[in-house]
Design a protein around this motif. Structure first.
Motif, PDB file in Angstrom:
ATOM      1  N   SER A  76       0.395  -1.471  -0.007  1.00  0.00           N
ATOM      2  CA  SER A  76      -0.594   0.389   0.058  1.00  0.00           C
ATOM      3  C   SER A  76       0.506   1.402   0.470  1.00  0.00           C
ATOM      4  CB  SER A  76      -1.101   0.251   1.085  1.00  0.00           C
ATOM      5  OG  SER A  76      -0.671  -0.244   2.393  1.00  0.00           O
ATOM      6  N   ASN A 202      -8.514  -4.013  -3.426  1.00  0.00           N
ATOM      7  CA  ASN A 202      -7.372  -4.196  -2.400  1.00  0.00           C
ATOM      8  C   ASN A 202      -7.786  -5.843  -2.363  1.00  0.00           C
ATOM      9  OD1 ASN A 202      -9.699  -5.037  -0.768  1.00  0.00           O
ATOM     10  ND2 ASN A 202      -9.314  -2.294  -0.713  1.00  0.00           N
ATOM     11  N   GLN A 204      -6.330  -9.409   0.210  1.00  0.00           N
ATOM     12  CA  GLN A 204      -5.352  -9.883   1.873  1.00  0.00           C
ATOM     13  C   GLN A 204      -3.974 -10.587   1.212  1.00  0.00           C
ATOM     14  OE1 GLN A 204      -8.095  -8.646   2.656  1.00  0.00           O
ATOM     15  NE2 GLN A 204      -8.130  -7.046   3.378  1.00  0.00           N
ATOM     16  N   THR A 214      -3.383  -5.637   3.931  1.00  0.00           N
ATOM     17  CA  THR A 214      -3.938  -5.291   2.778  1.00  0.00           C
ATOM     18  C   THR A 214      -2.770  -4.606   2.129  1.00  0.00           C
ATOM     19  OG1 THR A 214      -5.804  -4.618   4.286  1.00  0.00           O
ATOM     20  CG2 THR A 214      -5.324  -2.794   1.817  1.00  0.00           C
ATOM     21  N   TYR A 216      -3.053  -4.132  -2.428  1.00  0.00           N
ATOM     22  CA  TYR A 216      -3.589  -2.729  -3.764  1.00  0.00           C
ATOM     23  C   TYR A 216      -3.250  -4.133  -5.313  1.00  0.00           C
ATOM     24  CZ  TYR A 216      -5.405  -0.097  -1.106  1.00  0.00           C
ATOM     25  OH  TYR A 216      -5.398   0.932   0.115  1.00  0.00           O
TER      26      TYR A 216
END
Length: 515
Positions: A76, A202, A204, A214, A216
């Motif tokens: 992220s 997004n 995991q 998280t 993306y």
RNA sequence: GCGGAAGUAGCUCAUUUGGUAGAGCAUCAGCCUUCCAAGCUGAGGGUGGCGGGUUCGAGCCCCGUCUUCCGCUCCA
């Protein structure tokens, strides 16, 4: 079948794409996914050929451009640095009466701008009143009415900023209500809740959900290039100016995605980031603009189908930007973007990662963060451009009709069809001999069902540029006829020549040499 | 996302007011013919987008949902 309007034409292109195995809607048997498409047996070949033509023209043809294939997952903070996490998050709100949707931040900013306009008005009035001796700064800091307006603005901004930072959408709505902002269309204050539209997908990382973080799916391929800039520069001993190219999937959660494969949620980009010495970016920007247009023109489509469109409003990273637009059946639309991105990305990555993203320039004897000129083209859009340009409904001299895809031969999914005139007398066997000979060099196909005319039409419909027909004379003198898709003219040639002639006609190098 | 329209065999469509779905083309098998689609015979293929409701009974009426198209809105 005839397309009377451009709307018909576009519909026909879409159904033709499905009927002939180019594009299917994704997850169709489960009612489909909106704005997600799969490429079929012919589509995958065309797409691959376009990608390969791009790759060769960018990487193979330039000794200072290399390719990479970076991951689709982005940490992220990558995207924080690139500005995407912020720029791709818009708080949106709908007015229930007018059914219009607005960006909540824009509504509030517009409201602020209105108050600001009142201040300006006051200032102008005062200026006229006081004439020469008017001191604007003093007036602004002392006039009670102006001060009151200014305090209002500051209060709104402070409150709004806090709400955004806390990601408090309820508060954002409350601000809109408190400010008594009305919809410009309906004039009412009947707003829905403010909702966050995260335009990035997004997921995991980590199989145990509590421990996962998280990540993306990349919204563009470019960032993978930037974060590998030093890896490539050092391991490849690259000297500026140099480029890094990449093709691959990108993902955007479009609010509305329509127009077939023009705007998809999952799509493929072909990008090249060119790293240059600061101060030289303008000439490289011009250079790549021209280079890329030449590439588009090399496909032999009418010149008036492509045009440049310079951006006036620039994205958060851009210093200068233009599009190459193509005239699709639904109008001129962006096909490729050429952007002068300055050192925005590398500078941000340096800041966020704490790792220097600099290049030592031996000629200048100094370190600097390079400037970047980007060329970024949508592969699916290019595919659609080629399909729309190639699709022709033709009226023949004898009054019959045919649909032909005039795809440039080097991009065509299948290069040649080998057709025995009849399904007997040893003709199919002869055809399969030829197939086995050609299959090492080209994607070829063979068909023996139906009349020869029908088979020609089928090949026309998928854009196969050449058909080789095996007839009785073949068995006598080892010759076949070769038929041209566009002219439908036939020529008799020796089987021994087939390979050489085909290679001449469908070779990608012929196109590359013209660039 | 909102508003409007649509969703019946692979494709294009039909099924007059609700009574358990048909055609052409395509596909497959066989026959015949053969250089630019549409020869003959036969066969396969639809729980009518999906879910629910009204009804003795629904492709046809009602609600929801998904997808597509058109308009609006948003967009790097």
């Amino acid at each position: 079948m005839a397309s009377n309007t451009t709307e018909d034409l576009f519909k026909n292109i879409i159904s033709h794409s499905k009927e002939y195995g180019f594009i299917f809607q994704s997850s169709e048997i489960y009612d489909g996914l909106s704005a997600v498409y799969d490429y079929g047996q012919n589509g995958v070949e065309l797409k691959k050929n376009i990608r390969e033509y791009w790759w060769k023209s960018m990487v193979q043809m330039h000794d200072n451009i290399v390719g990479i294939d970076a991951a689709i997952f982005y940490a992220s903070y990558y995207l924080k640095a690139s500005g995407h996490v912020d720029a791709f998050n818009d708080p949106l709100v709908d007015n229930k009466d007018s059914k219009k949707r607005y960006r909540a931040d824009v509504l509030i900013e517009d409201h602020v701008a209105k108050i600001d306009a009142k201040i300006t008005k006051e200032v102008e009035k005062a200026r006229q009143r006081f004439g020469e001796s008017f001191n604007e700064e003093q007036y602004r800091s002392t006039n009670p009415r102006v001060m009151e307006y200014q305090q209002k603005i500051d209060a709104i901004n402070t409150r709004f900023k806090a709400a955004l930072e806390a990601n408090d959408l309820v508060e954002v709505k409350q601000i809109i209500l408190d400010l008594e902002i009305v919809c410009p269309i309906s004039g009412t204050r009947n707003w829905t809740d403010v909702r966050q539209f995260n335009l990035m997908f997004n997921t995991q990382l980590g199989s145990v959900s509590e421990e996962s973080s998280t990540i993306y799916l990349r919204p563009e391929t470019a960032q993978g290039i930037f974060v590998n800039f030093l890896n490539v520069q050092k391991t490849g001993r690259m000297k500026i100016p140099f480029g890094i190219a990449q093709t691959g999937k990108a993902f955007r959660n479009e609010i509305v995605a329509r127009q077939f494969i023009f705007r998809m949620r999952e799509f493929e980009q072909m990008e090249m980031q060119f790293f240059v010495r600061p101060g030289t970016e303008d000439e490289w920007y011009t250079h790549w603009k021209e280079k890329r247009m030449t590439w588009h023109r090399s496909l032999g489509f009418p010149l008036n189908k492509q045009r440049f469109h310079d951006h006036l409003k620039l994205a958060h990273y851009a210093k200068a930007a233009c599009d190459i637009e193509f005239e699709f059946p639904f109008g001129f639309k962006e096909l490729e973007g050429i952007h002068s991105r300055s050192d925005f990305d590398l500078r941000n990555h340096e800041e966020f990662s704490g790792k220097k993203q600099q290049y030592f320039d031996p000629e200048l004897n100094e370190n600097y963060i390079p400037y970047v000129v980007e060329t970024s083209i949508g592969l699916d859009r290019m595919f659609l451009a080629i399909m729309s340009q190639s699709y022709v409904e033709e009226k023949l001299e004898d009054g019959s009709e045919r649909v032909v895809l005039r795809i440039p031969p080097f991009l065509a999914p299948i290069k040649c069809a080998i057709l025995p005139l009849m399904k007997k007398d040893g003709l199919p066997e002869k055809a399969s001999e030829i197939f086995d000979k050609l299959k090492f060099d080209f994607i070829v196909t063979s068909e023996e069902k139906d009349s020869i005319g029908k088979r020609y039409r089928r090949q026309d419909a998928i854009g196969t540029p050449y058909c080789i027909t095996v007839d009785h004379q073949t068995l006598e003198d080892n010759t076949v006829t070769i038929r041209d898709r566009d002219t439908m003219a036939q020529e008799r040639i020796s089987i021994d020549e087939v390979q050489r002639i085909l290679r001449e006609k469908v070779d990608v190098n012929t196109a590359l040499r013209k660039l």
